[in-house]
Design an enzyme around this catalytic site. Structure first.
Site, mmCIF file in Angstrom:
data_model
loop_
_atom_site.group_PDB
_atom_site.id
_atom_site.type_symbol
_atom_site.label_atom_id
_atom_site.label_comp_id
_atom_site.label_asym_id
_atom_site.label_seq_id
_atom_site.Cartn_x
_atom_site.Cartn_y
_atom_site.Cartn_z
ATOM 1 N N GLN A 100 0.894 -1.175 0.043
ATOM 2 C CA GLN A 100 0.160 -0.078 -0.082
ATOM 3 C C GLN A 100 0.720 1.197 0.157
ATOM 4 O O GLN A 100 1.781 1.176 0.778
ATOM 5 C CB GLN A 100 -0.901 -0.175 1.361
ATOM 6 N N TYR A 174 -6.135 10.246 5.076
ATOM 7 C CA TYR A 174 -4.996 10.707 4.403
ATOM 8 C C TYR A 174 -5.061 11.409 3.196
ATOM 9 O O TYR A 174 -6.348 11.674 2.888
ATOM 10 C CB TYR A 174 -3.998 9.543 4.371
ATOM 11 N N ARG A 222 -7.694 1.664 -2.095
ATOM 12 C CA ARG A 222 -8.535 1.396 -0.729
ATOM 13 C C ARG A 222 -9.227 2.678 -0.757
ATOM 14 O O ARG A 222 -8.596 3.810 -0.572
ATOM 15 C CB ARG A 222 -7.555 1.158 0.392
ATOM 16 N N GLY A 315 -8.087 -7.888 9.932
ATOM 17 C CA GLY A 315 -6.938 -7.144 10.525
ATOM 18 C C GLY A 315 -6.443 -7.489 11.836
ATOM 19 O O GLY A 315 -5.547 -8.269 12.211
ATOM 20 N N ARG A 316 -7.063 -6.960 12.889
ATOM 21 C CA ARG A 316 -6.628 -7.003 14.273
ATOM 22 C C ARG A 316 -6.704 -8.582 14.857
ATOM 23 O O ARG A 316 -5.730 -8.891 15.629
ATOM 24 C CB ARG A 316 -7.423 -6.278 15.226
HETATM 25 C C1 LIG Z 1 -2.342 -0.967 14.190
HETATM 26 C C2 LIG Z 1 -3.355 -0.878 13.197
HETATM 27 C C3 LIG Z 1 -2.624 -0.159 11.878
HETATM 28 C C4 LIG Z 1 -3.365 0.042 10.761
HETATM 29 N N1 LIG Z 1 -2.815 0.567 9.463
HETATM 30 C C5 LIG Z 1 -3.285 0.611 8.475
HETATM 31 C C6 LIG Z 1 -2.502 0.952 7.412
HETATM 32 O O1 LIG Z 1 -1.324 1.140 7.155
HETATM 33 N N2 LIG Z 1 -3.319 1.290 6.121
HETATM 34 C C7 LIG Z 1 -4.604 1.020 6.086
HETATM 35 O O2 LIG Z 1 -5.355 1.169 5.004
HETATM 36 N N3 LIG Z 1 -5.478 0.619 7.203
HETATM 37 C C8 LIG Z 1 -4.614 0.356 8.072
HETATM 38 N N4 LIG Z 1 -5.299 -0.028 9.406
HETATM 39 C C9 LIG Z 1 -6.705 -0.515 9.346
HETATM 40 C C10 LIG Z 1 -6.979 -1.932 9.124
HETATM 41 O O3 LIG Z 1 -6.353 -2.291 7.899
HETATM 42 C C11 LIG Z 1 -8.304 -2.417 9.174
HETATM 43 O O4 LIG Z 1 -9.007 -1.906 8.066
HETATM 44 C C12 LIG Z 1 -8.894 -2.296 10.345
HETATM 45 O O5 LIG Z 1 -7.994 -2.651 11.525
HETATM 46 C C13 LIG Z 1 -10.372 -2.942 10.519
HETATM 47 O O6 LIG Z 1 -10.205 -3.991 10.375
HETATM 48 P P1 LIG Z 1 -10.330 -5.449 11.798
HETATM 49 O O7 LIG Z 1 -11.687 -4.983 12.354
HETATM 50 O O8 LIG Z 1 -10.305 -6.645 11.061
HETATM 51 O O9 LIG Z 1 -9.045 -4.978 12.547
HETATM 52 C C14 LIG Z 1 -4.779 -0.288 10.654
HETATM 53 C C15 LIG Z 1 -5.174 -0.858 11.681
HETATM 54 C C16 LIG Z 1 -4.639 -1.391 12.860
HETATM 55 C C17 LIG Z 1 -5.033 -1.732 14.191
#
Ligand SMILES: Cc1cc2nc3c(=O)[nH]c(=O)nc-3n(C[C@H](O)[C@H](O)[C@H](O)COP(=O)(O)O)c2cc1C
Length: 330
Positions: A100, A174, A222, A315-316
Protein backbone atom coordinates in the site's frame (compact mmCIF):
# COMPACT_ATOMS: atom_id res chain seq x y z
CA UNK A 1 -16.09 -23.15 4.15
CA UNK A 2 -16.76 -23.16 0.47
CA UNK A 3 -16.42 -19.64 -0.76
CA UNK A 4 -13.53 -18.63 1.49
CA UNK A 5 -11.43 -21.45 0.06
CA UNK A 6 -12.14 -20.63 -3.55
CA UNK A 7 -9.19 -19.38 -5.56
CA UNK A 8 -9.53 -16.43 -7.89
CA UNK A 9 -7.41 -15.12 -10.74
CA UNK A 10 -7.16 -11.37 -11.26
CA UNK A 11 -5.19 -10.45 -14.37
CA UNK A 12 -2.34 -12.96 -14.22
CA UNK A 13 -2.31 -13.33 -10.43
CA UNK A 14 -3.98 -16.37 -8.89
CA UNK A 15 -4.90 -15.90 -5.23
CA UNK A 16 -5.46 -19.19 -3.42
CA UNK A 17 -8.38 -18.09 -1.21
CA UNK A 18 -10.52 -15.10 -0.21
CA UNK A 19 -8.74 -14.23 3.00
CA UNK A 20 -6.87 -10.91 3.05
CA UNK A 21 -4.56 -9.51 5.66
CA UNK A 22 -5.25 -5.77 5.30
CA UNK A 23 -2.53 -3.15 5.61
CA UNK A 24 -1.57 -2.51 9.23
CA UNK A 25 1.20 -0.13 10.21
CA UNK A 26 3.74 -1.86 12.45
CA UNK A 27 6.20 0.98 13.20
CA UNK A 28 9.04 -1.47 12.65
CA UNK A 29 11.04 0.48 10.03
CA UNK A 30 14.13 2.51 10.93
CA UNK A 31 14.44 5.84 9.12
CA UNK A 32 12.11 4.37 6.50
CA UNK A 33 14.31 1.31 5.95
CA UNK A 34 13.00 -2.23 6.13
CA UNK A 35 14.42 -3.94 9.22
CA UNK A 36 15.00 -7.59 10.08
CA UNK A 37 12.19 -7.25 12.62
CA UNK A 38 9.78 -6.25 9.86
CA UNK A 39 10.79 -9.14 7.61
CA UNK A 40 10.39 -11.57 10.52
CA UNK A 41 6.93 -10.12 11.23
CA UNK A 42 5.73 -10.76 7.66
CA UNK A 43 7.38 -14.18 7.69
CA UNK A 44 5.44 -15.08 10.83
CA UNK A 45 2.13 -13.74 9.48
CA UNK A 46 2.44 -15.52 6.11
CA UNK A 47 3.78 -18.90 7.35
CA UNK A 48 1.98 -21.77 5.70
CA UNK A 49 0.41 -19.57 3.03
CA UNK A 50 -3.02 -19.68 4.69
CA UNK A 51 -3.74 -16.04 3.84
CA UNK A 52 -4.48 -15.70 0.11
CA UNK A 53 -3.44 -12.05 -0.11
CA UNK A 54 -1.35 -9.87 2.17
CA UNK A 55 -1.48 -6.12 1.70
CA UNK A 56 1.52 -4.66 3.46
CA UNK A 57 1.22 -1.54 5.58
CA UNK A 58 1.16 1.98 4.17
CA UNK A 59 4.49 3.17 2.77
CA UNK A 60 5.16 6.89 2.32
CA UNK A 61 5.60 8.01 -1.29
CA UNK A 62 7.52 11.16 -0.30
CA UNK A 63 9.06 12.38 2.95
CA UNK A 64 6.49 15.16 3.37
CA UNK A 65 3.79 12.50 3.28
CA UNK A 66 5.19 10.47 6.16
CA UNK A 67 2.49 9.66 8.71
CA UNK A 68 4.41 8.32 11.68
CA UNK A 69 7.74 7.25 13.05
CA UNK A 70 8.69 3.72 12.06
CA UNK A 71 6.71 3.93 8.82
CA UNK A 72 8.27 2.24 5.79
CA UNK A 73 9.55 4.40 2.92
CA UNK A 74 8.95 3.80 -0.77
CA UNK A 75 10.10 7.30 -1.64
CA UNK A 76 13.65 6.40 -2.70
CA UNK A 77 15.06 4.02 -5.31
CA UNK A 78 17.26 2.54 -2.55
CA UNK A 79 14.10 1.29 -0.81
CA UNK A 80 13.57 -1.42 -3.44
CA UNK A 81 16.20 -3.81 -2.03
CA UNK A 82 14.62 -3.92 1.45
CA UNK A 83 11.08 -4.18 0.11
CA UNK A 84 12.12 -7.07 -2.10
CA UNK A 85 13.01 -9.04 1.04
CA UNK A 86 9.43 -8.65 2.30
CA UNK A 87 7.92 -9.71 -1.04
CA UNK A 88 10.29 -12.68 -1.22
CA UNK A 89 9.52 -14.00 2.26
CA UNK A 90 5.75 -13.74 1.71
CA UNK A 91 6.01 -15.45 -1.69
CA UNK A 92 8.21 -18.19 -0.26
CA UNK A 93 5.45 -18.90 2.28
CA UNK A 94 2.84 -19.16 -0.48
CA UNK A 95 0.79 -15.93 -0.28
CA UNK A 96 0.41 -13.13 -2.81
CA UNK A 97 1.46 -9.65 -1.78
CA UNK A 98 0.50 -6.08 -2.59
CA UNK A 99 2.10 -2.97 -1.04
CA UNK A 100 0.00 0.00 0.00
CA UNK A 101 1.34 3.44 -0.93
CA UNK A 102 0.28 6.60 0.83
CA UNK A 103 0.72 10.32 1.32
CA UNK A 104 -0.50 11.55 4.72
CA UNK A 105 -1.27 15.13 3.57
CA UNK A 106 -2.47 17.19 6.52
CA UNK A 107 -2.04 14.16 8.79
CA UNK A 108 1.74 14.37 8.41
CA UNK A 109 3.55 16.02 11.24
CA UNK A 110 6.05 18.76 10.49
CA UNK A 111 8.12 17.73 13.52
CA UNK A 112 8.66 14.37 11.90
CA UNK A 113 9.00 15.31 8.23
CA UNK A 114 10.60 18.74 8.42
CA UNK A 115 8.12 19.93 5.78
CA UNK A 116 5.00 22.03 5.96
CA UNK A 117 1.98 19.69 5.69
CA UNK A 118 0.01 19.90 2.44
CA UNK A 119 -3.61 19.16 1.62
CA UNK A 120 -6.46 19.81 -0.78
CA UNK A 121 -7.49 22.83 1.29
CA UNK A 122 -6.02 24.78 4.21
CA UNK A 123 -8.12 22.92 6.77
CA UNK A 124 -6.97 21.34 10.01
CA UNK A 125 -7.67 17.64 9.74
CA UNK A 126 -10.70 16.67 11.83
CA UNK A 127 -10.45 13.02 10.90
CA UNK A 128 -9.36 9.85 12.53
CA UNK A 129 -5.72 10.15 11.43
CA UNK A 130 -5.29 13.80 12.50
CA UNK A 131 -2.07 14.29 14.44
CA UNK A 132 -1.31 17.95 14.10
CA UNK A 133 -3.13 21.20 14.64
CA UNK A 134 -1.17 22.92 11.86
CA UNK A 135 -3.09 24.48 9.00
CA UNK A 136 -1.80 22.69 5.88
CA UNK A 137 -0.64 24.48 2.76
CA UNK A 138 -3.24 24.29 -0.02
CA UNK A 139 -1.72 22.36 -2.92
CA UNK A 140 -1.30 24.22 -6.20
CA UNK A 141 -1.11 22.54 -9.60
CA UNK A 142 2.64 21.99 -9.23
CA UNK A 143 2.16 20.29 -5.87
CA UNK A 144 -0.52 18.09 -7.41
CA UNK A 145 1.76 17.11 -10.31
CA UNK A 146 4.55 16.32 -7.86
CA UNK A 147 2.30 14.10 -5.72
CA UNK A 148 0.93 12.27 -8.77
CA UNK A 149 4.51 11.58 -9.87
CA UNK A 150 5.49 10.42 -6.36
CA UNK A 151 2.71 7.82 -6.43
CA UNK A 152 3.75 6.64 -9.91
CA UNK A 153 7.43 6.43 -8.92
CA UNK A 154 6.48 4.51 -5.78
CA UNK A 155 4.34 2.06 -7.76
CA UNK A 156 7.24 1.45 -10.13
CA UNK A 157 9.43 0.57 -7.14
CA UNK A 158 6.77 -1.84 -5.82
CA UNK A 159 6.85 -3.65 -9.15
CA UNK A 160 10.65 -3.68 -9.23
CA UNK A 161 10.65 -5.19 -5.74
CA UNK A 162 8.69 -8.19 -7.07
CA UNK A 163 5.26 -7.58 -5.52
CA UNK A 164 2.09 -8.85 -7.24
CA UNK A 165 0.50 -5.44 -7.17
CA UNK A 166 0.20 -2.04 -5.56
CA UNK A 167 -2.57 -0.37 -3.58
CA UNK A 168 -3.33 3.36 -3.53
CA UNK A 169 -4.45 4.52 -0.07
CA UNK A 170 -7.52 6.76 -0.15
CA UNK A 171 -9.01 6.11 3.27
CA UNK A 172 -8.75 7.00 6.97
CA UNK A 173 -8.30 10.73 6.47
CA UNK A 174 -4.98 10.73 4.58
CA UNK A 175 -4.24 12.96 1.57
CA UNK A 176 -6.36 11.26 -1.10
CA UNK A 177 -9.21 10.98 1.39
CA UNK A 178 -8.75 14.71 2.08
CA UNK A 179 -9.36 15.36 -1.64
CA UNK A 180 -12.29 12.90 -1.77
CA UNK A 181 -14.10 14.23 1.30
CA UNK A 182 -16.08 17.49 1.30
CA UNK A 183 -14.80 17.87 4.89
CA UNK A 184 -11.24 18.25 3.60
CA UNK A 185 -11.77 19.63 0.12
CA UNK A 186 -13.18 23.14 -0.32
CA UNK A 187 -11.30 23.85 -3.56
CA UNK A 188 -12.84 26.05 -6.19
CA UNK A 189 -10.72 24.72 -9.08
CA UNK A 190 -11.22 21.50 -11.05
CA UNK A 191 -9.85 19.38 -8.16
CA UNK A 192 -12.75 20.25 -5.88
CA UNK A 193 -16.49 20.75 -5.78
CA UNK A 194 -18.39 17.86 -7.34
CA UNK A 195 -17.37 14.26 -6.86
CA UNK A 196 -15.78 14.39 -10.35
CA UNK A 197 -13.54 17.19 -9.10
CA UNK A 198 -12.78 15.50 -5.80
CA UNK A 199 -11.55 12.31 -7.52
CA UNK A 200 -9.63 14.03 -10.34
CA UNK A 201 -6.30 13.55 -8.54
CA UNK A 202 -7.12 9.84 -7.97
CA UNK A 203 -7.78 9.32 -11.67
CA UNK A 204 -4.55 11.10 -12.58
CA UNK A 205 -2.64 8.88 -10.15
CA UNK A 206 -4.25 5.71 -11.51
CA UNK A 207 -3.35 6.68 -15.09
CA UNK A 208 0.18 7.72 -14.15
CA UNK A 209 0.73 4.40 -12.34
CA UNK A 210 -0.65 2.39 -15.25
CA UNK A 211 1.76 4.11 -17.57
CA UNK A 212 4.77 3.00 -15.55
CA UNK A 213 3.68 -0.48 -14.40
CA UNK A 214 1.91 -1.64 -17.57
CA UNK A 215 -1.48 -3.30 -18.03
CA UNK A 216 -0.78 -6.57 -16.29
CA UNK A 217 0.32 -5.38 -12.85
CA UNK A 218 -2.43 -5.55 -10.19
CA UNK A 219 -3.66 -2.12 -9.25
CA UNK A 220 -5.84 -1.79 -6.16
CA UNK A 221 -7.33 1.21 -4.41
CA UNK A 222 -8.48 1.41 -0.80
CA UNK A 223 -11.42 3.75 -0.61
CA UNK A 224 -12.87 5.22 2.54
CA UNK A 225 -16.18 5.10 0.71
CA UNK A 226 -18.17 7.15 3.20
CA UNK A 227 -17.09 9.40 6.07
CA UNK A 228 -20.20 8.52 8.10
CA UNK A 229 -19.93 12.10 9.39
CA UNK A 230 -22.14 15.12 8.93
CA UNK A 231 -21.19 17.02 5.78
CA UNK A 232 -18.81 14.26 4.74
CA UNK A 233 -18.63 11.89 1.78
CA UNK A 234 -21.51 9.48 1.27
CA UNK A 235 -22.04 5.94 0.03
CA UNK A 236 -23.43 7.47 -3.20
CA UNK A 237 -20.08 9.21 -3.66
CA UNK A 238 -18.42 5.84 -3.10
CA UNK A 239 -20.54 4.13 -5.75
CA UNK A 240 -19.83 6.86 -8.30
CA UNK A 241 -16.11 6.96 -7.54
CA UNK A 242 -15.79 3.16 -7.67
CA UNK A 243 -17.27 3.09 -11.16
CA UNK A 244 -14.81 5.76 -12.29
CA UNK A 245 -11.89 3.90 -10.69
CA UNK A 246 -12.87 0.69 -12.45
CA UNK A 247 -13.08 2.53 -15.78
CA UNK A 248 -9.65 4.07 -15.16
CA UNK A 249 -8.04 0.66 -14.62
CA UNK A 250 -8.36 -0.40 -10.97
CA UNK A 251 -8.40 -4.23 -10.71
CA UNK A 252 -9.28 -4.68 -7.05
CA UNK A 253 -11.25 -2.33 -4.85
CA UNK A 254 -10.77 -2.37 -1.07
CA UNK A 255 -13.56 -0.72 0.89
CA UNK A 256 -13.08 0.89 4.28
CA UNK A 257 -14.33 4.03 6.02
CA UNK A 258 -13.14 7.57 5.46
CA UNK A 259 -12.59 10.41 7.93
CA UNK A 260 -14.26 8.26 10.60
CA UNK A 261 -11.38 5.77 10.24
CA UNK A 262 -11.67 2.01 9.99
CA UNK A 263 -14.33 1.59 12.68
CA UNK A 264 -18.01 2.50 12.90
CA UNK A 265 -19.41 4.29 15.91
CA UNK A 266 -22.96 3.16 15.17
CA UNK A 267 -22.49 -0.58 14.70
CA UNK A 268 -20.31 -3.50 15.77
CA UNK A 269 -21.70 -5.80 13.11
CA UNK A 270 -18.87 -7.86 11.55
CA UNK A 271 -18.16 -6.44 8.09
CA UNK A 272 -19.46 -3.05 9.20
CA UNK A 273 -18.89 -1.33 5.85
CA UNK A 274 -21.19 -3.81 4.10
CA UNK A 275 -23.77 -1.08 3.50
CA UNK A 276 -21.20 0.54 1.22
CA UNK A 277 -19.92 -2.65 -0.41
CA UNK A 278 -23.43 -3.88 -1.24
CA UNK A 279 -24.23 -0.63 -3.01
CA UNK A 280 -20.87 -0.56 -4.82
CA UNK A 281 -20.92 -4.21 -5.86
CA UNK A 282 -24.17 -3.65 -7.75
CA UNK A 283 -22.40 -1.18 -10.03
CA UNK A 284 -18.95 -2.70 -10.62
CA UNK A 285 -17.57 -5.97 -11.95
CA UNK A 286 -14.07 -5.95 -10.43
CA UNK A 287 -13.54 -7.88 -7.17
CA UNK A 288 -13.93 -6.10 -3.87
CA UNK A 289 -12.47 -6.54 -0.38
CA UNK A 290 -14.56 -5.86 2.75
CA UNK A 291 -12.72 -5.31 6.05
CA UNK A 292 -13.87 -4.35 9.52
CA UNK A 293 -14.84 -6.20 12.64
CA UNK A 294 -14.55 -9.76 11.39
CA UNK A 295 -12.91 -12.09 13.90
CA UNK A 296 -14.80 -15.34 13.32
CA UNK A 297 -14.28 -17.37 10.17
CA UNK A 298 -18.01 -18.23 10.05
CA UNK A 299 -18.84 -14.54 9.73
CA UNK A 300 -16.31 -14.21 6.91
CA UNK A 301 -17.92 -17.08 5.00
CA UNK A 302 -21.37 -15.67 5.67
CA UNK A 303 -20.44 -12.22 4.28
CA UNK A 304 -19.19 -13.88 1.10
CA UNK A 305 -22.35 -15.99 0.83
CA UNK A 306 -24.46 -12.87 1.15
CA UNK A 307 -22.61 -11.36 -1.80
CA UNK A 308 -21.25 -8.47 0.25
CA UNK A 309 -17.70 -8.91 -0.97
CA UNK A 310 -15.30 -11.13 -2.94
CA UNK A 311 -12.61 -11.06 -0.25
CA UNK A 312 -12.73 -10.57 3.51
CA UNK A 313 -10.02 -8.64 5.32
CA UNK A 314 -9.10 -9.76 8.83
CA UNK A 315 -6.96 -7.14 10.50
CA UNK A 316 -6.61 -7.04 14.25
CA UNK A 317 -7.46 -10.72 14.77
CA UNK A 318 -4.45 -11.69 12.64
CA UNK A 319 -2.35 -8.92 14.20
CA UNK A 320 -2.95 -10.47 17.61
CA UNK A 321 -2.78 -14.12 16.58
CA UNK A 322 -0.46 -15.20 13.76
CA UNK A 323 -2.12 -18.64 13.77
CA UNK A 324 -5.60 -17.18 13.16
CA UNK A 325 -5.60 -17.99 9.44
CA UNK A 326 -4.18 -21.47 9.90
CA UNK A 327 -6.88 -22.33 12.45
CA UNK A 328 -9.60 -20.74 10.32
CA UNK A 329 -8.66 -22.36 7.02
CA UNK A 330 -8.20 -25.81 8.49
C1 LIG B 1 -2.40 -1.03 14.24
C2 LIG B 1 -3.19 -0.76 12.98
C3 LIG B 1 -2.55 -0.20 11.88
C4 LIG B 1 -3.26 0.06 10.70
N1 LIG B 1 -2.60 0.55 9.61
C5 LIG B 1 -3.27 0.70 8.44
C6 LIG B 1 -2.57 1.08 7.26
O1 LIG B 1 -1.34 1.23 7.23
N2 LIG B 1 -3.31 1.26 6.14
C7 LIG B 1 -4.66 1.06 6.09
O2 LIG B 1 -5.27 1.23 5.05
N3 LIG B 1 -5.32 0.65 7.20
C8 LIG B 1 -4.67 0.45 8.34
N4 LIG B 1 -5.33 -0.04 9.43
C9 LIG B 1 -6.75 -0.45 9.30
C10 LIG B 1 -6.85 -1.97 9.00
O3 LIG B 1 -6.35 -2.25 7.71
C11 LIG B 1 -8.31 -2.46 9.08
O4 LIG B 1 -9.07 -1.79 8.13
C12 LIG B 1 -8.90 -2.25 10.47
O5 LIG B 1 -8.05 -2.79 11.47
C13 LIG B 1 -10.30 -2.85 10.59
O6 LIG B 1 -10.27 -4.23 10.40
P1 LIG B 1 -10.33 -5.27 11.65
O7 LIG B 1 -11.58 -4.96 12.40
O8 LIG B 1 -10.34 -6.63 11.00
O9 LIG B 1 -9.12 -5.04 12.48
C14 LIG B 1 -4.65 -0.26 10.63
C15 LIG B 1 -5.28 -0.82 11.74
C16 LIG B 1 -4.58 -1.08 12.90
C17 LIG B 1 -5.29 -1.71 14.06
Amino acid sequence: MNLLNKSITIKSVTISNRLVMPPMATSKAANGDVTGQLIDYYDEKSKGGYIGLIITEHHYVSKDGMASEGQVSISRDEDVAGLKKIADVIHKNGSKVIAQINHAGSSASQDLTGYEPISASPIINVGFSAKTKLIPHEMDQNDIRRVVKSFADAAKRVKEAGYDGVQIHSAHGYLLNQFYSPLGNKRLDEYGGTIDGRIKIHLEIIRAIREVVGDDFLLSLRLGASDYMEGGSTIEDGVYASKKFQEAGIDLLDISGGYNGFIRKDTNEPGWFADATLAIKKEISIPLILTGGVTDVKDAEHLLEEGKADFIGIGRAIFKDSKWAEKAME
